[in-house]
Scaffold this motif. Structure first.
Motif, PDB file in Angstrom:
ATOM      1  N   UNK A 197       5.668 -10.855  -5.780  1.00 19.28           N
ATOM      2  CA  UNK A 197       6.235  -9.502  -5.873  1.00 19.28           C
ATOM      3  C   UNK A 197       7.514  -9.431  -5.031  1.00 19.28           C
ATOM      4  N   UNK A 198       8.576  -8.954  -5.617  1.00 21.40           N
ATOM      5  CA  UNK A 198       9.849  -8.773  -4.904  1.00 21.40           C
ATOM      6  C   UNK A 198       9.865  -7.344  -4.379  1.00 21.40           C
ATOM      7  N   UNK A 199       9.670  -7.220  -3.066  1.00 19.92           N
ATOM      8  CA  UNK A 199       9.424  -5.912  -2.453  1.00 19.92           C
ATOM      9  C   UNK A 199      10.496  -5.546  -1.446  1.00 19.92           C
ATOM     10  N   UNK A 200      10.475  -4.284  -1.063  1.00 17.33           N
ATOM     11  CA  UNK A 200      11.174  -3.842   0.138  1.00 17.33           C
ATOM     12  C   UNK A 200      10.193  -3.954   1.307  1.00 17.33           C
TER      13      UNK A 200
ATOM     14  N   UNK B  61      14.663  -3.350  -6.814  1.00 16.44           N
ATOM     15  CA  UNK B  61      14.135  -2.901  -5.510  1.00 16.44           C
ATOM     16  C   UNK B  61      15.220  -2.270  -4.637  1.00 16.44           C
TER      17      UNK B  61
ATOM     18  N   UNK C 245       9.674  -1.825   3.482  1.00 20.15           N
ATOM     19  CA  UNK C 245       9.025  -0.533   3.673  1.00 20.15           C
ATOM     20  C   UNK C 245       7.895  -0.286   2.668  1.00 20.15           C
ATOM     21  N   UNK C 246       7.803  -1.120   1.631  1.00 21.44           N
ATOM     22  CA  UNK C 246       6.736  -0.932   0.642  1.00 21.44           C
ATOM     23  C   UNK C 246       5.365  -1.178   1.243  1.00 21.44           C
ATOM     24  N   UNK C 247       5.341  -1.931   2.339  1.00 19.97           N
ATOM     25  CA  UNK C 247       4.048  -2.404   2.838  1.00 19.97           C
ATOM     26  C   UNK C 247       3.507  -1.492   3.925  1.00 19.97           C
TER      27      UNK C 247
ATOM     28  N   UNK D  20      14.305  -7.077   2.422  1.00 18.53           N
ATOM     29  CA  UNK D  20      13.579  -7.438   1.210  1.00 18.53           C
ATOM     30  C   UNK D  20      12.641  -8.598   1.511  1.00 18.53           C
ATOM     31  N   UNK D  21      11.455  -8.522   0.972  1.00 21.80           N
ATOM     32  CA  UNK D  21      10.470  -9.585   1.178  1.00 21.80           C
ATOM     33  C   UNK D  21       9.807  -9.919  -0.159  1.00 21.80           C
TER      34      UNK D  21
ATOM     35  N   UNK E 168       9.683  -2.702  -9.236  1.00 23.68           N
ATOM     36  CA  UNK E 168       9.409  -3.958  -8.539  1.00 23.68           C
ATOM     37  C   UNK E 168       8.995  -4.991  -9.566  1.00 23.68           C
ATOM     38  N   UNK E 169       9.448  -6.221  -9.351  1.00 20.54           N
ATOM     39  CA  UNK E 169       9.071  -7.330 -10.223  1.00 20.54           C
ATOM     40  C   UNK E 169       8.122  -8.265  -9.504  1.00 20.54           C
ATOM     41  N   UNK E 170       7.247  -8.874 -10.266  1.00 26.95           N
ATOM     42  CA  UNK E 170       6.431  -9.962  -9.736  1.00 26.95           C
ATOM     43  C   UNK E 170       6.740 -11.216 -10.565  1.00 26.95           C
TER      44      UNK E 170
ATOM     45  N   UNK F  62       0.814  -1.237   0.000  1.00 26.35           N
ATOM     46  CA  UNK F  62       0.000   0.000   0.000  1.00 26.35           C
ATOM     47  C   UNK F  62       0.839   1.275   0.000  1.00 26.35           C
TER      48      UNK F  62
END
Lengths: 480, 64
Positions: free
Chosen positions: B57-60, A383, B62-64, B51-52, A389-391, A310
């Motif tokens: 989805x390859x996220x940081x 990232x 902090x993205x969440x 990183x999670x 960002x990749x999925x 979010x």
């Protein structure tokens, strides 16, 4: 000039070079040699244009991973598979010729410098445009790479006039090689059949098989069976170490600033691991392709991303949205050369009486590691540097990797089977593409590749064909 | 990169010199079952710090 099947004879006339197969390798070689006034006979098994009777000879069995039907993965008429290729060209990386840490069997007996002098001439034949140098992306383990993206040259059209009018190049269609006879050290006679069951014999000082990455193996396997092992006396690797470039869609993603990755200029951006990354990660070479998506797809991806992230979604709905774009991530990668992946003779025979090809082909744990780690390298780069960002698609998102069983699967890039090696134990041909055990038998085409890199093979195989032309010319001048 | 359309495509386009770029459609977007998992690092198999991975989805973090 074109000659009819009835004109083929072993009485009197002896050709300097007889080339079997009028595809990219065979045509490039034939035209080059004939241009140097050598007497060349070029035999094409197919017709001048597509015909079912010829194409049916390409049917074969498949065992292992899903693969493209063998009679759909290539074309059997004048011009060969260049009649449907897409025109994409790139040379192998210099380190593709070396022993990679993950699989030392990738080593070629020649280095990149051996084919480099032929790059310009090969590119000219194939209509390839100059390719920008690779550029490393700092902190990524990746480099930006480029391809020549066509439009594809149709060699059948390009060389039609030469084939019609050359005094030194004699071209015969519907001339199917059925057997190679050997005295144990030299090929002495070729037996050629047409579709009506007629047979003619041909003699030549040098013989070159240029029938593609499946047929070269099949013909040698068949010849070896009929000669009781005299054609390839040490067939340790014959038919084996067969490869394609596995292809797959890896996932989608959102790139936050299209200009940072060049996606504002190009719809497709290509990346590959650096040599150092290959060694550090224990993987083989891999070409990653970011394809820019249109706005509606970008919007849907951002919506998906916002649902799991979010905070990021909020940011992307602000002023940053304008610079963002969706991408589709696809890849073609280097397959581990493995003896188990092979061309065999099937029990079924074709209309000419020759056993059909049987392909045994499976992807390996190293093939899985290569694609997963390459994708993660790109995902992490995006990232960590906050570029996007990749999925990853579900088949790749977790281990063990479950390869897709439908879709594109592979590039139809048939390589190996008559691999090049230092010794007869390590390969079917030597560094000059000469079959071990036969003084005058050569192979042209990607079947000689000991390893595949990730680049499309056509440019390299034409480079090798032109190099073979120089080699044969030198031997002809020396008196064979 | 694949550079050969299928034979079927070829037969339909015989004589046409255009290279095809085959781009599959995006899969339908789904929103269910979003469980975070660790994202293995490329070299070690361990997730890089911060990183999670969530639903691929390859996220940081902090993205969440």
């Amino acid at each position: 000039m074109r000659v009819g099947f009835d004109a083929l004879s072993d009485a009197g006339a002896s050709w300097d070079v007889c080339i079997i197969g009028a595809g990219a390798a065979g045509l490039s070689l034939a035209v080059r040699l004939a241009g140097r006034r050598h007497r060349v006979l070029l035999c094409e098994g197919g017709d001048q244009t597509y015909s079912d009777r010829s194409q049916r000879l390409y049917r074969g069995a498949i065992e292992g991973d899903p693969y493209i039907p063998l009679d759909e993965a290539r074309l059997r008429f004048f011009g060969g598979s260049t009649n449907h290729w897409g025109g994409i060209c790139r040379p192998l990386d210099p380190y593709d010729f070396t022993a990679k840490r993950a699989a030392p069997v990738t080593a070629w007996p020649i280095d990149g410098a051996a084919v480099a002098p032929y790059r310009h001439a090969a590119a000219e034949i194939l209509g390839a445009t100059p390719i920008e140098p690779d550029r490393e992306l700092p902190g990524s383990g990746l480099k930006r790479i480029h391809f020549s993206l066509g439009p594809p040259v149709r060699l059948a059209q390009q060389y039609d006039d030469v084939v019609r009018h050359s005094r030194h190049l004699h071209y015969c269609s519907t001339a199917n090689l059925f057997d190679l006879e050997t005295d144990g050290g030299r090929v002495t006679r070729l037996r050629i059949r047409d579709y009506g069951g007629r047979e003619r014999s041909v003699r030549a000082r040098f013989v070159v098989l240029a029938c593609g990455g499946i047929e070269n193996s099949r013909l040698l396997l068949w010849g070896n069976r009929r000669s009781a092992g005299r054609l390839v006396p040490q067939p340790v690797t014959l038919g084996r170490y067969w490869m394609d470039h596995p292809h797959a869609t890896l996932g989608q993603g959102v790139v936050f600033d299209a200009t940072r990755l060049g996606l504002d200029r190009d719809w497709d951006v290509f990346l590959a691991p650096t040599r150092r990354s290959l060694d550090e990660r224990g993987i083989l070479n891999c070409g990653l392709r970011l394809h820019r998506l249109a706005e509606p797809q970008t919007e849907a991806l951002i919506e998906d991303l916002a649902a799991v992230a979010p905070a990021l979604g909020h940011r992307l709905r602000g002023p940053a949205r304008e610079r963002a774009c969706g991408v589709l991530l696809r890849a073609a990668w280097e397959q581990e050369p493995r003896a188990d992946n092979r061309i065999e003779l099937d029990t079924a025979t074709d209309a000419l009486g020759m056993p059909r090809a049987r392909l045994v082909w499976r992807k390996s744990p190293l093939d899985a590691r290569t694609i997963r780690r390459s994708a993660l390298m790109l995902g992490d780069y995006l990232r960590v540097h906050d570029l996007g960002r990749l999925r990853l698609d579900p088949w790749l998102a977790s281990e063990p990797v479950q390869f897709p069983t439908e879709g594109e699967l592979a590039g139809r890039h048939h390589m190996g089977g008559t691999r090049m090696g230092h010794t007869p134990e390590a390969g079917v041909v030597d560094g000059d593409c000469r079959v071990f055990g036969q003084a005058n038998l050569y192979i042209a085409g990607s079947s000689v590749f000991p390893s595949a890199g990730h680049a499309n093979p056509t440019l390299t195989l034409v480079q090798l064909a032109l190099r073979l032309a120089d080699h044969l010319q030198a031997r002809l001048r020396r008196g064979g | 990169m694949s550079n050969t359309p299928t034979r079927r495509t070829f037969l339909a386009m015989l004589g046409c010199a255009a290279a095809l770029v085959l781009v599959p459609a995006l899969p339908p977007s789904g929103q269910a079952g979003r469980r975070p998992s660790s994202a293995p690092g490329p070299a070690t198999g361990r997730p890089p710090a911060g990183l999670v991975s969530v639903d691929g989805w390859l996220l940081r973090s902090s993205d969440r």
